[in-house]
Enzyme design. Structure first.
Site, PDB file in Angstrom:
ATOM      1  N   HIS A   6       0.831  -1.211   0.000  1.00  0.00           N
ATOM      2  CA  HIS A   6       0.000   0.000   0.000  1.00  0.00           C
ATOM      3  C   HIS A   6       0.867   1.263   0.000  1.00  0.00           C
ATOM      4  O   HIS A   6       0.549   2.240  -0.681  1.00  0.00           O
ATOM      5  CB  HIS A   6      -0.962   0.015   1.196  1.00  0.00           C
ATOM      6  CG  HIS A   6      -1.904  -1.158   1.198  1.00  0.00           C
ATOM      7  ND1 HIS A   6      -2.675  -1.495   2.285  1.00  0.00           N
ATOM      8  CD2 HIS A   6      -2.191  -2.089   0.232  1.00  0.00           C
ATOM      9  CE1 HIS A   6      -3.399  -2.571   1.993  1.00  0.00           C
ATOM     10  NE2 HIS A   6      -3.114  -2.951   0.760  1.00  0.00           N
ATOM     11  N   HIS A  25      -9.370  -1.882  -4.978  1.00  0.00           N
ATOM     12  CA  HIS A  25      -8.256  -2.208  -4.087  1.00  0.00           C
ATOM     13  C   HIS A  25      -7.257  -3.137  -4.772  1.00  0.00           C
ATOM     14  O   HIS A  25      -6.050  -3.050  -4.528  1.00  0.00           O
ATOM     15  CB  HIS A  25      -8.726  -2.815  -2.760  1.00  0.00           C
ATOM     16  CG  HIS A  25      -7.578  -2.983  -1.818  1.00  0.00           C
ATOM     17  ND1 HIS A  25      -7.068  -1.934  -1.086  1.00  0.00           N
ATOM     18  CD2 HIS A  25      -6.768  -4.044  -1.561  1.00  0.00           C
ATOM     19  CE1 HIS A  25      -6.011  -2.346  -0.410  1.00  0.00           C
ATOM     20  NE2 HIS A  25      -5.801  -3.626  -0.674  1.00  0.00           N
ATOM     21  N   HIS A  79      -0.615 -10.917  -5.152  1.00  0.00           N
ATOM     22  CA  HIS A  79       0.777 -10.505  -4.926  1.00  0.00           C
ATOM     23  C   HIS A  79       1.767 -11.471  -5.581  1.00  0.00           C
ATOM     24  O   HIS A  79       2.753 -11.053  -6.179  1.00  0.00           O
ATOM     25  CB  HIS A  79       1.071 -10.411  -3.429  1.00  0.00           C
ATOM     26  CG  HIS A  79       0.127  -9.498  -2.711  1.00  0.00           C
ATOM     27  ND1 HIS A  79      -0.024  -8.174  -3.065  1.00  0.00           N
ATOM     28  CD2 HIS A  79      -0.712  -9.698  -1.679  1.00  0.00           C
ATOM     29  CE1 HIS A  79      -0.915  -7.621  -2.271  1.00  0.00           C
ATOM     30  NE2 HIS A  79      -1.350  -8.520  -1.419  1.00  0.00           N
ATOM     31  N   ASP A  92      -3.335  -2.517  -5.018  1.00  0.00           N
ATOM     32  CA  ASP A  92      -2.315  -3.528  -4.698  1.00  0.00           C
ATOM     33  C   ASP A  92      -1.383  -3.763  -5.890  1.00  0.00           C
ATOM     34  O   ASP A  92      -0.160  -3.839  -5.728  1.00  0.00           O
ATOM     35  CB  ASP A  92      -2.983  -4.874  -4.367  1.00  0.00           C
ATOM     36  CG  ASP A  92      -3.429  -4.975  -2.918  1.00  0.00           C
ATOM     37  OD1 ASP A  92      -2.981  -4.172  -2.078  1.00  0.00           O
ATOM     38  OD2 ASP A  92      -4.238  -5.888  -2.630  1.00  0.00           O
TER      39      ASP A  92
HETATM   40 ZN   LIG Z   1      -3.968  -4.559  -0.267  1.00  0.00          ZN
END
Ligand SMILES: [Zn+2]
Length: 307
Positions: free
Chosen positions: A78, A241, A268, A245
């Site tokens: 973030h 969001h 991720h 990310d």
């Molecule tokens: Zn996040």
């Protein structure tokens, strides 16, 4: 010349780590041109520097973790997203624990902090990684399919599609596109919060994770609905969001990308795999600078743009 950027003065924040629940102090400091972004664990007996690179990512379960010299910092995405959104090239981030504070679960507080410190233009050309041909990573099939890809683009834009079979998510948009040139990161992306399900939170807590998590720093859902009393901040806050990310994960490559990113159910781990796939193919990218600002893509050309 399109110049590199750092911040004008140092600035501090205190919060708790999402997973550790530990109190942590962050000090963001200006850095010289060509330093890049460097995390520094100042709580260790000898401070350890962790410069961001795609290869510094050592763990992608739950969050992006970077490491070097035996030291780690969890949940960098973030803060990295805020740096990407504001176009910061050089920064020292002193941290007193193993995890970046979660603050409100979005990047809005980091944007506010960095903007309060002010953006400083530096006497060195801003370097970009320009994607020259498509690069893609893909995993699974059917209900387990996920993929992420980069295509050549004179600018930076992202398109993310999620696929959650949950009434609260189904009722909002599941796909979002954001272009740094025509959009506004602070307005369109930065306030989107991380999200989780109560059943997962209980499981995580029993494993000593998500100890700092709650309704103040996440959208929390049971099997049917959002539990936060003030509801959502955006239509499609969930997909937004994921864009937030992805911007943070991709900025770990160390330079802004000139590319169009698109993804389906990526996270991720896959975002980092995509960077490694790109870097592994030298014919797929090159470093570029813009001696004439007018040739730089929109969204990067305006110095210290009022976001
Ligand atoms: Zn996040």
């Amino acid at each position: 010349m399109l110049q590199q950027r750092t911040i004008k003065t140092l600035t501090r924040a205190v919060g708790v780590g999402l997973h550790s629940g530990q109190r942590v102090e962050l000090t963001l400091r200006p850095a010289q041109a060509d330093t890049g972004i460097v995390f520094r664990r100042v709580d260790l007996p000898e401070p350890v520097d962790i410069p961001i690179t795609a290869m510094a990512v050592v763990d992608t379960r739950m969050a992006s973790t970077i490491g070097a010299g035996g030291a780690k910092v969890h949940t960098v995405e973030h803060l990295m997203s805020a740096c990407a959104g504001l176009g910061l090239d050089n920064l020292y981030i002193d941290i007193t624990a193993e995890e970046v504070p979660i603050l409100d679960g979005s990047s809005a507080s980091f944007v506010f902090l960095l903007q309060s410190a002010g953006v400083e233009l530096q006497n060195a050309p801003k370097r970009f990684i320009r994607v020259k041909r498509p690069v893609e990573v893909r995993e699974g099939d059917g209900n387990h399919l996920k993929w992420a890809r980069l295509d050549p683009y004179h600018g930076f834009k992202l398109r993310f599609e999620i696929d959650f079979a949950h009434p609260a998510v189904d009722s909002t948009g599941q796909s979002v596109e954001f272009d740094l040139g025509s959009g506004n990161y602070t307005r369109d992306i930065a306030r989107a919060r991380t999200f989780g399900f109560t059943k997962d939170v209980e499981m995580l807590r029993s494993n000593g994770l998500a100890l700092g998590g709650g309704l103040d720093n996440a959208i929390v859902m049971d099997d049917y609905k959002v539990l936060n009393s003030d509801g959502l901040r955006y239509d499609a806050e969930f997909a937004r969001h994921k864009i937030l990310d992805a911007m943070g994960d991709l900025y770990l490559v160390g330079k802004p990308l000139l590319a169009a990113y698109s993804a389906f159910r990526s996270g991720h781990a896959m975002n980092n795999l995509l960077l490694r796939e790109l870097l592994a193919h030298e014919d797929a990218w090159e470093i570029v600078t813009f001696q004439n600002e007018r040739h730089a893509p929109a969204g990067f050309a305006q110095p210290a743009r009022a976001w």
